[in-house]
Design an enzyme around this catalytic site. Structure first.
Site, PDB file in Angstrom:
ATOM      1  N   LYS A 168     150.344  77.202  44.509  1.00  0.00           N
ATOM      2  CA  LYS A 168     150.867  76.506  44.344  1.00  0.00           C
ATOM      3  C   LYS A 168     152.063  75.761  44.445  1.00  0.00           C
ATOM      4  O   LYS A 168     152.910  74.611  44.845  1.00  0.00           O
ATOM      5  CB  LYS A 168     150.609  76.063  42.226  1.00  0.00           C
ATOM      6  CG  LYS A 168     150.993  74.780  41.637  1.00  0.00           C
ATOM      7  CD  LYS A 168     150.468  74.665  40.276  1.00  0.00           C
ATOM      8  CE  LYS A 168     151.498  75.692  39.497  1.00  0.00           C
ATOM      9  NZ  LYS A 168     151.593  75.733  37.999  1.00  0.00           N
ATOM     10  N   ASP A 186     148.235  71.904  40.526  1.00  0.00           N
ATOM     11  CA  ASP A 186     148.702  72.041  39.327  1.00  0.00           C
ATOM     12  C   ASP A 186     147.246  71.499  38.120  1.00  0.00           C
ATOM     13  O   ASP A 186     146.354  70.719  38.643  1.00  0.00           O
ATOM     14  CB  ASP A 186     150.299  71.509  38.515  1.00  0.00           C
ATOM     15  CG  ASP A 186     150.039  70.147  38.424  1.00  0.00           C
ATOM     16  OD1 ASP A 186     149.434  69.389  38.462  1.00  0.00           O
ATOM     17  OD2 ASP A 186     151.254  69.712  38.066  1.00  0.00           O
TER      18      ASP A 186
END
Ligand code: SF4
Length: 276
Positions: A168, A186
């Site tokens: 991420k 996310d």
């Protein structure tokens, strides 16, 4: 006032649900409704139809959020990397309050590697988990100095070897500091991808793969911003504002939140940028 978008039926192929087994297509997308009355609750759509629907959703989100961008303030890849590490479990707004002081005092990877721990902890304290975050920044600075000459690498395979950096964070840095397309999965992107029936996966890496397959690579970074902005402002985790949503007509999860246009409009959070 924002015009509510009424749901309408998109052209969807109705098929019997594939049974498990080697012949089953990967990730058949099941629309759970509520679609308008008369539409079966269990639908599948062809991969092509899903791709077209996904891209229409992204185009509509781009119109709704023309300013969509990374909401962390930064000037260099190192600053974005640090800000992204600090953004864990807090808001971008909170991080942006802290980073001006931090970036003025710590300018290079070597500065973080040799940081006074108490000083660093004091600066980042308001972002929460400050002891862990300060340790991560020190270790991050050391790793950058030892293995990458003090520079932030511009490859995913290198970034994910750094302390505190997963896919991420790596994709945030690649997409926004280096202009290399990446999908940032996310909490918002994962939730919306499932609500849009783009994936049934929970694992972020699998979500990333399913979403990536629906879009041109060049669109991945902006797509991530559109989804994150929509998740923060309209399609909230607990009370999505379905009645004020620009993609309601294309969303199988329409109705999982408030559908009354006036009540839904009150749930919009356009003024709260950078929420987690
Ligand atoms: S707000 Fe409602 S209609 Fe819009 S994307 Fe979220 S769940 Fe779907």
């Amino acid at each position: 006032m924002l015009e509510p978008v009424r749901p309408r039926l998109t052209r969807v192929a109705v098929r019997s649900r594939p049974t498990a087994g080697p012949g089953r297509r990967r990730s058949p997308v099941v629309a759970r409704g509520p679609y308008p009355s008369g539409v079966p609750r269990e639908l599948t759509e062809t991969p092509l139809a899903r791709t077209r629907r996904a891209r229409r959703i992204d185009r509509l989100l781009a119109q709704r959020y023309p300013d969509a961008r990374c909401e962390l303030d930064f000037r260099t890849p190192l600053e974005l990397l640090v800000a992204t590490v600090l953004s864990a479990q807090t808001t971008d707004v909170r991080v942006n309050l802290v980073t001006p002081v931090l970036f003025a005092r710590y300018r290079t990877a070597a500065d973080y590697a040799s940081a006074d721990r108490a000083d660093l902890e004091g600066i980042v304290a308001s972002t929460g988990f400050y002891r862990n975050k300060a340790s991560t920044l020190v270790n991050l600075g050391a790793a950058l100095c030892e293995r990458f000459g003090g520079e932030v690498p511009a490859r995913l395979v290198d970034l994910v070897t750094l302390p505190g950096v997963g896919r991420k964070t790596a994709n945030v840095v690649l997409g926004n500091a280096f202009g290399i397309p990446g999908i940032t999965v996310d909490t918002h992107v994962g939730r919306l991808a499932r609500r849009f029936a783009w994936t049934e996966e929970e694992d972020p890496e699998k979500v990333e793969a399913d979403v990536a397959a629906l879009f041109h690579r060049r669109d991945w970074t902006m797509l991530s911003h559109h989804l994150i902005w929509h998740g923060r402002r309209t399609c909230h985790a607990r009370r999505p504002a379905c009645g004020a949503c620009p993609v309601a007509a294309l969303c199988p999860s329409y109705g999982s939140g408030e559908t009354d246009p006036d009540l839904a409009a009150r749930l919009l959070r356009f003024e709260l940028a950078g929420g987690s």
